[in-house]
Design an enzyme around this catalytic site. Sequence first.
Site, PDB file in Angstrom:
ATOM      1  N   LYS A  11       0.487  -1.301   0.254  1.00  0.00           N
ATOM      2  CA  LYS A  11      -0.498  -0.138  -0.074  1.00  0.00           C
ATOM      3  C   LYS A  11       0.564   0.789   0.078  1.00  0.00           C
ATOM      4  O   LYS A  11       2.406   1.502   0.196  1.00  0.00           O
ATOM      5  CB  LYS A  11      -0.907   0.384   0.954  1.00  0.00           C
ATOM      6  N   TYR A  51     -12.471  -1.964  -4.498  1.00  0.00           N
ATOM      7  CA  TYR A  51     -12.677  -2.083  -3.268  1.00  0.00           C
ATOM      8  C   TYR A  51     -13.928  -1.333  -3.069  1.00  0.00           C
ATOM      9  O   TYR A  51     -14.960  -1.951  -2.009  1.00  0.00           O
ATOM     10  CB  TYR A  51     -12.200  -1.199  -2.237  1.00  0.00           C
ATOM     11  N   PHE A  59     -15.260   3.252   6.171  1.00  0.00           N
ATOM     12  CA  PHE A  59     -14.230   3.911   6.104  1.00  0.00           C
ATOM     13  C   PHE A  59     -14.198   3.552   4.530  1.00  0.00           C
ATOM     14  O   PHE A  59     -12.646   3.738   4.715  1.00  0.00           O
ATOM     15  CB  PHE A  59     -13.360   2.922   6.848  1.00  0.00           C
ATOM     16  N   ARG A  87      -2.532 -15.128   3.625  1.00  0.00           N
ATOM     17  CA  ARG A  87      -3.435 -13.508   4.908  1.00  0.00           C
ATOM     18  C   ARG A  87      -2.780 -14.519   6.483  1.00  0.00           C
ATOM     19  O   ARG A  87      -2.586 -13.556   7.592  1.00  0.00           O
ATOM     20  CB  ARG A  87      -5.756 -14.750   4.933  1.00  0.00           C
ATOM     21  N   THR A  93      -6.033  -7.372  10.219  1.00  0.00           N
ATOM     22  CA  THR A  93      -5.953  -6.096   9.850  1.00  0.00           C
ATOM     23  C   THR A  93      -5.649  -4.762  10.708  1.00  0.00           C
ATOM     24  O   THR A  93      -5.273  -3.763  10.081  1.00  0.00           O
ATOM     25  CB  THR A  93      -7.434  -5.525   9.500  1.00  0.00           C
ATOM     26  N   ARG A 104       2.252  -7.298   8.681  1.00  0.00           N
ATOM     27  CA  ARG A 104       1.246  -5.847   9.478  1.00  0.00           C
ATOM     28  C   ARG A 104       1.671  -5.390  10.587  1.00  0.00           C
ATOM     29  O   ARG A 104       2.089  -4.188  11.253  1.00  0.00           O
ATOM     30  CB  ARG A 104       0.315  -5.817   9.348  1.00  0.00           C
ATOM     31  N   ASN A 114      -2.352  -0.356   6.679  1.00  0.00           N
ATOM     32  CA  ASN A 114      -2.153  -1.500   6.965  1.00  0.00           C
ATOM     33  C   ASN A 114      -0.609  -2.373   5.656  1.00  0.00           C
ATOM     34  O   ASN A 114      -0.782  -3.609   5.720  1.00  0.00           O
ATOM     35  CB  ASN A 114      -3.178  -2.488   7.163  1.00  0.00           C
ATOM     36  N   HIS A 117      -2.504  -5.530   1.039  1.00  0.00           N
ATOM     37  CA  HIS A 117      -3.571  -6.849   1.045  1.00  0.00           C
ATOM     38  C   HIS A 117      -2.904  -7.854   0.385  1.00  0.00           C
ATOM     39  O   HIS A 117      -2.566  -8.049   0.461  1.00  0.00           O
ATOM     40  CB  HIS A 117      -4.296  -5.280   0.121  1.00  0.00           C
ATOM     41  N   GLU A 128      -8.857  -9.603  -8.745  1.00  0.00           N
ATOM     42  CA  GLU A 128      -8.116  -8.496  -8.509  1.00  0.00           C
ATOM     43  C   GLU A 128      -6.490  -8.779 -10.004  1.00  0.00           C
ATOM     44  O   GLU A 128      -6.376  -7.541 -10.057  1.00  0.00           O
ATOM     45  CB  GLU A 128      -7.284  -9.127  -6.875  1.00  0.00           C
TER      46      GLU A 128
HETATM   47  P1  CMP Z   1      -7.497  -5.073   2.675  1.00  0.00           P
HETATM   48  O1  CMP Z   1      -7.247  -6.366   2.486  1.00  0.00           O
HETATM   49  O2  CMP Z   1      -6.387  -4.272   1.786  1.00  0.00           O
HETATM   50  O3  CMP Z   1      -8.971  -4.550   2.229  1.00  0.00           O
HETATM   51  C1  CMP Z   1      -9.704  -4.114   2.898  1.00  0.00           C
HETATM   52  C2  CMP Z   1      -9.548  -3.089   3.487  1.00  0.00           C
HETATM   53  O4  CMP Z   1      -9.914  -2.120   4.042  1.00  0.00           O
HETATM   54  C3  CMP Z   1      -8.345  -3.863   4.455  1.00  0.00           C
HETATM   55  O5  CMP Z   1      -7.151  -3.575   4.398  1.00  0.00           O
HETATM   56  C4  CMP Z   1      -8.062  -1.950   5.855  1.00  0.00           C
HETATM   57  O6  CMP Z   1      -7.388  -1.096   5.069  1.00  0.00           O
HETATM   58  C5  CMP Z   1      -9.227  -1.255   5.375  1.00  0.00           C
HETATM   59  N1  CMP Z   1     -10.595  -1.178   6.628  1.00  0.00           N
HETATM   60  C6  CMP Z   1     -10.574  -2.635   7.515  1.00  0.00           C
HETATM   61  N2  CMP Z   1     -11.003  -2.184   8.502  1.00  0.00           N
HETATM   62  C7  CMP Z   1     -10.980  -0.489   8.290  1.00  0.00           C
HETATM   63  C8  CMP Z   1     -10.820   0.755   9.435  1.00  0.00           C
HETATM   64  N3  CMP Z   1     -12.130   0.245  10.909  1.00  0.00           N
HETATM   65  N4  CMP Z   1     -10.965   1.919   8.998  1.00  0.00           N
HETATM   66  C9  CMP Z   1     -10.379   2.214   8.383  1.00  0.00           C
HETATM   67  N5  CMP Z   1      -9.819   1.033   7.474  1.00  0.00           N
HETATM   68  C10 CMP Z   1     -10.334  -0.032   7.252  1.00  0.00           C
END
Ligand code: CMP
Length: 139
Positions: A11, A51, A59, A87, A93, A104, A114, A117, A128
């Site tokens: 990211k 997304y 969010f 994962r 996350t 992470r 974070n 992805h 994707e």
């Molecule tokens: P990702 O694996 O890219 O897939 C969905 C993304 O949503 C996740 O990583 C986070 O970066 C984002 N995300 C999930 N929960 C939150 C949250 N509570 N606030 C902000 N971003 C979020």
Amino acid sequence: MATNRTFTMIKPEAVEKGFSGKILDMITEAGFKIVALKKTQLSKAEAGTFYEVHSERPFYGELVDYMSAGPIMAAVLEKDNAVADFRTLIGATDPSEAAEGTIRKAYAESKGKNAAHGSDSDENASIEANFFFTGRELI
Ligand code: CMP
């Protein structure tokens, strides 16, 4: 796409901080082969489409703004059990809940920023990967 593949993005925050090489090292050390790799930047519209599954979440706007704010590294990875194993390697996350030894835990700042992805299913891994790469790039 075979079910032994997954898709990842490093990211914007992690790319900006120069963590791409270290994260790719963690990925290959964990036994993943890099099938395809590119540095690119999503437009806001592209991030919104990527997304879309989260479009009803509070969010979503923040996520789309963040993911289009700077360059990312997109990659397709190959390994047995790729989706689930990746994962595990990226970790939770929320980095405060991510296990020791995960990407992470080492490089994420927050739930939004974070670091990486990882696809959540074989079907999404294929969607994707095809979002970023042509068939010719996925050999
Ligand atoms: P990702 O694996 O890219 O897939 C969905 C993304 O949503 C996740 O990583 C986070 O970066 C984002 N995300 C999930 N929960 C939150 C949250 N509570 N606030 C902000 N971003 C979020």
